[in-house]
Design an enzyme around this catalytic site. Structure first.
Site, PDB file in Angstrom:
ATOM      1  N   ALA A  98       0.874  -1.178   0.000  1.00 11.39           N
ATOM      2  CA  ALA A  98       0.000   0.000   0.000  1.00 11.39           C
ATOM      3  C   ALA A  98       0.908   1.225   0.000  1.00 11.39           C
ATOM      4  CB  ALA A  98      -0.885  -0.019   1.233  1.00 11.39           C
ATOM      5  N   GLY A 145       0.533  -5.057   0.574  1.00 11.95           N
ATOM      6  CA  GLY A 145      -0.643  -5.123  -0.301  1.00 11.95           C
ATOM      7  C   GLY A 145      -0.367  -5.827  -1.622  1.00 11.95           C
ATOM      8  N   GLU A 200       4.401  -5.354   7.201  1.00 11.18           N
ATOM      9  CA  GLU A 200       3.651  -4.286   7.881  1.00 11.18           C
ATOM     10  C   GLU A 200       4.109  -4.043   9.313  1.00 11.18           C
ATOM     11  OE1 GLU A 200       2.323  -6.578   5.921  1.00 11.18           O
ATOM     12  OE2 GLU A 200       0.899  -5.625   4.570  1.00 11.18           O
ATOM     13  N   GLU A 242      -0.709  -9.391  -0.832  1.00  8.43           N
ATOM     14  CA  GLU A 242      -2.153  -9.612  -0.619  1.00  8.43           C
ATOM     15  C   GLU A 242      -2.916  -9.636  -1.941  1.00  8.43           C
ATOM     16  OE1 GLU A 242      -2.092  -6.353   2.326  1.00  8.43           O
ATOM     17  OE2 GLU A 242      -3.316  -7.668   3.568  1.00  8.43           O
TER      18      GLU A 242
HETATM   19  N1  COA Z   1       4.631   3.149  -0.567  1.00  8.74           N
HETATM   20  C1  COA Z   1       5.041   4.316  -1.064  1.00  8.74           C
HETATM   21  N2  COA Z   1       6.168   4.470  -1.768  1.00  8.74           N
HETATM   22  C2  COA Z   1       6.915   3.373  -1.953  1.00  8.74           C
HETATM   23  C3  COA Z   1       6.558   2.115  -1.468  1.00  8.74           C
HETATM   24  C4  COA Z   1       5.354   2.031  -0.728  1.00  8.74           C
HETATM   25  N3  COA Z   1       4.893   0.871  -0.237  1.00  8.74           N
HETATM   26  N4  COA Z   1       7.513   1.235  -1.792  1.00  8.74           N
HETATM   27  C5  COA Z   1       8.431   1.914  -2.489  1.00  8.74           C
HETATM   28  N5  COA Z   1       8.087   3.198  -2.594  1.00  8.74           N
HETATM   29  C6  COA Z   1       8.805   4.289  -3.258  1.00  8.74           C
HETATM   30  C7  COA Z   1      10.014   4.738  -2.439  1.00  8.74           C
HETATM   31  O1  COA Z   1       9.622   5.661  -1.442  1.00  8.74           O
HETATM   32  C8  COA Z   1      10.883   5.349  -3.498  1.00  8.74           C
HETATM   33  O2  COA Z   1      10.384   6.624  -3.803  1.00  8.74           O
HETATM   34  P1  COA Z   1      11.426   7.852  -4.054  1.00  8.74           P
HETATM   35  O3  COA Z   1      12.200   7.437  -5.269  1.00  8.74           O
HETATM   36  O4  COA Z   1      10.518   9.014  -4.293  1.00  8.74           O
HETATM   37  O5  COA Z   1      12.262   7.956  -2.848  1.00  8.74           O
HETATM   38  C9  COA Z   1      10.621   4.468  -4.715  1.00  8.74           C
HETATM   39  O6  COA Z   1       9.385   3.820  -4.463  1.00  8.74           O
HETATM   40  C10 COA Z   1      11.695   3.424  -4.925  1.00  8.74           C
HETATM   41  O7  COA Z   1      11.830   2.700  -3.705  1.00  8.74           O
HETATM   42  P2  COA Z   1      13.234   2.460  -2.969  1.00  8.74           P
HETATM   43  O8  COA Z   1      12.961   2.174  -1.541  1.00  8.74           O
HETATM   44  O9  COA Z   1      14.182   3.590  -3.274  1.00  8.74           O
HETATM   45  O10 COA Z   1      13.726   1.157  -3.742  1.00  8.74           O
HETATM   46  P3  COA Z   1      14.687   0.011  -3.187  1.00  8.74           P
HETATM   47  O11 COA Z   1      15.010  -0.839  -4.361  1.00  8.74           O
HETATM   48  O12 COA Z   1      15.806   0.594  -2.401  1.00  8.74           O
HETATM   49  O13 COA Z   1      13.780  -0.837  -2.152  1.00  8.74           O
HETATM   50  C11 COA Z   1      11.785  -1.949  -1.419  1.00  8.74           C
HETATM   51  C12 COA Z   1      12.662  -1.527  -2.609  1.00  8.74           C
HETATM   52  C13 COA Z   1      10.488  -2.554  -1.983  1.00  8.74           C
HETATM   53  C14 COA Z   1      12.532  -3.006  -0.576  1.00  8.74           C
HETATM   54  C15 COA Z   1      11.466  -0.719  -0.539  1.00  8.74           C
HETATM   55  O14 COA Z   1      10.976   0.309  -1.376  1.00  8.74           O
HETATM   56  C16 COA Z   1      10.446  -0.960   0.541  1.00  8.74           C
HETATM   57  O15 COA Z   1      10.756  -1.540   1.553  1.00  8.74           O
HETATM   58  N6  COA Z   1       9.195  -0.518   0.323  1.00  8.74           N
HETATM   59  C17 COA Z   1       8.130  -0.595   1.297  1.00  8.74           C
HETATM   60  C18 COA Z   1       7.578  -2.010   1.386  1.00  8.74           C
HETATM   61  C19 COA Z   1       6.501  -2.097   2.445  1.00  8.74           C
HETATM   62  O16 COA Z   1       6.733  -1.868   3.610  1.00  8.74           O
HETATM   63  N7  COA Z   1       5.276  -2.431   2.003  1.00  8.74           N
HETATM   64  C20 COA Z   1       4.153  -2.568   2.867  1.00  8.74           C
HETATM   65  C21 COA Z   1       3.420  -1.295   2.974  1.00  8.74           C
HETATM   66  S1  COA Z   1       1.981  -1.453   3.999  1.00  8.74           S
END
Ligand code: COA
Length: 262
Positions: free
Chosen positions: A66, A111, A134, A114
């Protein structure tokens, strides 16, 4: 239909839905959920569409969860509404009257995991990563993850993944039963299409009844109160379909059936 966050395409009776927010790794904001709901609703009774394949844009991510930036300051009431609406949409996917396959092309976190679990079948590329992280944010999955993960991989492993927030690779996801197949990124769509074409060739009413009966097992027995009863009722209802007449007649006459979905 005006879509901001989804790209859709119909080819050979398959509706392709691509979650299209690559800058945010296809994170599901509320508008994307609304659009998903609209698209599934729109094609439910459209005879040009016989199945749905969902994927994420780019090579890195299916859906990274999400959209955290959107709900970071939500009140409990807003959180509840967000979860409720997500449940409605994901239930619609899970109960869809046509086969739905997730082509998981990278991160399927929160999400995203999910959404993949709400689909009927999951095919992952070798670079896919699954998880429900989460708890790292001080929340729990809100789009059915605490339930569907248990259904797919069992209570012990589900609790571990949900409580640690650990991510797992595609190979382990397959070993646990979270995904049906793991293939190379190049083979991802062809594999989904191969499975979809096989299902599309069967009796559509029967296929939709299989989905209803299987889901009834996890839903307190479905609409008749007992999932075995659901199967009995649905089995009987098959006999009033043209597909049943066509399928049995074709078999007895040693020819291929031509199902109409009626
Ligand atoms: N919501 C909002 N933005 C998100 C996102 C999310 N769930 N997941 C990634 N993004 C955004 C990042 O903020 C980043 O934005 P920016 O370029 O403006 O800074 C962009 O997507 C790229 O993500 P980044 O974290 O730089 O890539 P990465 O390769 O280093 O890491 C992940 C990838 C997926 C491991 C990491 O983005 C992450 O942990 N995301 C959240 C996952 C999560 O907790 N999901 C559950 C949410 S309830």
């Amino acid at each position: 239909m005006q879509l901001e966050n989804l790209a859709i395409d119909i080819r050979e009776n398959i509706l392709y839905i691509t979650i299209n927010r690559p800058k945010n790794l296809n994170a599901l904001n509320i508008k994307t959920i609304v659009e998903l709901d609209e698209v599934f609703e729109e094609y439910m009774y459209n005879d040009d569409v016989k199945g749905v394949i969902i994927t994420g844009s780019g090579e890195k991510s299916f859906v990274a969860g999400a959209d955290i930036s959107e709900f970071a300051d939500f009140t409990p009431e807003q959180g509840r509404t967000m979860s409720e609406n997500g449940h409605d949409t994901f239930d619609k996917i899970e109960m869809y009257n046509k086969p739905v396959i997730a082509a998981v092309n990278g991160y399927a976190l929160g999400g995203g995991c999910e959404l993949a679990m709400a689909c009927h079948i999951r095919v992952a590329s070798e670079n896919a990563i699954f998880g429900q992280p989460e708890v790292n944010l001080g929340i729990i999955p809100g789009y059915g993850g605490t339930q569907r993960l248990v259904e797919l991989i069992g209570k012990g492993k589900a609790l571990e993944l949900l409580m640690t927030g650990d991510s797992i690779n595609a190979a382990l996801a397959k070993e646990l039963g979270l995904v049906n197949y793991v293939v190379s990124p190049e083979e991802l769509m062809p594999k989904c299409e191969e499975i979809m074409k096989k299902i599309i060739g069967k009796g559509p009413v029967a296929v939709s009844k299989v989905v209803q009966c299987v889901n009834a097992h996890f839903r307190g027995g479905g609409y008749v109160g007992d999932s075995y009863q659901t199967e009995i009722t649905q089995f009987g209802q098959c006999m009033e379909t043209e597909d049943f007449v066509e399928g049995t007649t074709a078999f007895l006459n040693k020819r291929k059936p031509e199902f109409k979905g009626k």
